[in-house]
Design an enzyme around this catalytic site. Structure first.
Site, short mmCIF file in Angstrom:
data_model
loop_
_atom_site.label_atom_id
_atom_site.label_comp_id
_atom_site.label_asym_id
_atom_site.label_seq_id
_atom_site.Cartn_x
_atom_site.Cartn_y
_atom_site.Cartn_z
N HIS A 135 46.35 39.51 48.35
CA HIS A 135 45.56 39.53 47.12
C HIS A 135 45.22 40.96 46.70
O HIS A 135 45.21 41.29 45.51
CB HIS A 135 44.28 38.72 47.25
CG HIS A 135 43.52 38.68 45.96
ND1 HIS A 135 43.86 37.86 44.91
CD2 HIS A 135 42.46 39.42 45.52
CE1 HIS A 135 43.05 38.08 43.88
NE2 HIS A 135 42.19 39.02 44.23
N ASP A 139 46.03 42.67 43.21
CA ASP A 139 45.10 43.48 42.43
C ASP A 139 45.73 44.80 42.03
O ASP A 139 45.61 45.25 40.87
CB ASP A 139 43.83 43.77 43.24
CG ASP A 139 42.88 42.58 43.32
OD1 ASP A 139 43.04 41.64 42.53
OD2 ASP A 139 41.98 42.61 44.17
N HIS A 162 39.83 47.88 43.20
CA HIS A 162 39.97 48.12 41.77
C HIS A 162 39.58 49.55 41.38
O HIS A 162 40.26 50.20 40.60
CB HIS A 162 39.11 47.13 40.98
CG HIS A 162 39.58 45.71 41.09
ND1 HIS A 162 40.81 45.29 40.62
CD2 HIS A 162 38.99 44.61 41.60
CE1 HIS A 162 40.94 44.00 40.84
NE2 HIS A 162 39.86 43.55 41.44
#
Length: 208
Positions: A135, A139, A162
């Site tokens: 994941h 991202d 992020h």
């Protein structure tokens, strides 16, 4: 929209609509020299690479996750089969704190992997043993797409997220010598080459 916490629903929606191939080669942003961002023990960097490659390592202080790595050239098939279904995740204690602040109010076992006491609370468990790293790689693919063009280069990160994914793009664009815009050959029905993996010489400078 969080959907099921992954990008699978978007892949399915694109499949339903279909793709239209244009008569012009796709433009890419090619990394020409390494740029790097360090934040404490976390870091990330973009390096020159003949293709598109992601190498993402996470390191969580919990036996359930620990240190995990996902590394692969990024092709449509790899994205579809190995990344698109990887769901977001979080510790229940952290989510409860967010709820008190009025955030993440839609979070549930239907759209995230919930962790508590070093256990996964979702009845179905994880989709892969390293779904957490996958994941984070998902991202990174999404965040780096904010560059506006697909990036030809190798992206590595350790304990990233992020904020660092955004920071590496800022760092890249600060140095005009660190990248260039190139264009792949236009598609040909017969004898065409796949874009990823083409030798650097196959790309011409963008003149538009």
């Amino acid at each position: 929209p969080i959907m099921d916490g992954s990008s699978a629903a978007f892949v399915e929606a694109i499949d339903q609509v279909g793709l239209k191939r244009l008569d012009r080669g796709r433009r890419y942003l090619r990394v020409k020299k390494t740029v790097r961002v360090d934040t404490g023990s976390a870091w990330c960097e973009l390096q020159p690479y003949n293709g598109i490659h992601f190498d993402i390592t996470i390191d969580f202080d919990t036996p359930l996750i620990g240190r995990q790595q996902f590394a692969s050239d990024m092709t449509p098939d790899v994205f579809r089969s190995d990344l698109s279904r990887a769901r977001t995740f979080g510790n229940v204690k952290d989510v409860e704190q967010l709820w008190k602040m009025g955030f993440a109010l839609g979070s549930s076992l239907e759209n995230s992997v919930a962790i508590a006491d070093d256990k996964v609370l979702n009845p179905e468990g994880t989709r892969w043993s390293d779904e957490f790293a996958r994941h984070k790689a998902l991202d990174a693919v999404g965040d780096l797409s904010l560059a506006g063009l697909p990036i030809l280069g190798l992206y590595r990160s350790y304990k990233g997220g992020h904020k660092m994914n955004h920071a590496i793009l800022v760092k890249l664009f600060e140095d005009k010598d660190a990248f260039e815009i190139v264009e792949a050959p236009a598609f040909r029905e017969a004898g065409h080459a796949e874009t990823v993996g083409l030798a650097a010489a196959a790309f011409g400078p963008d003149v538009s």
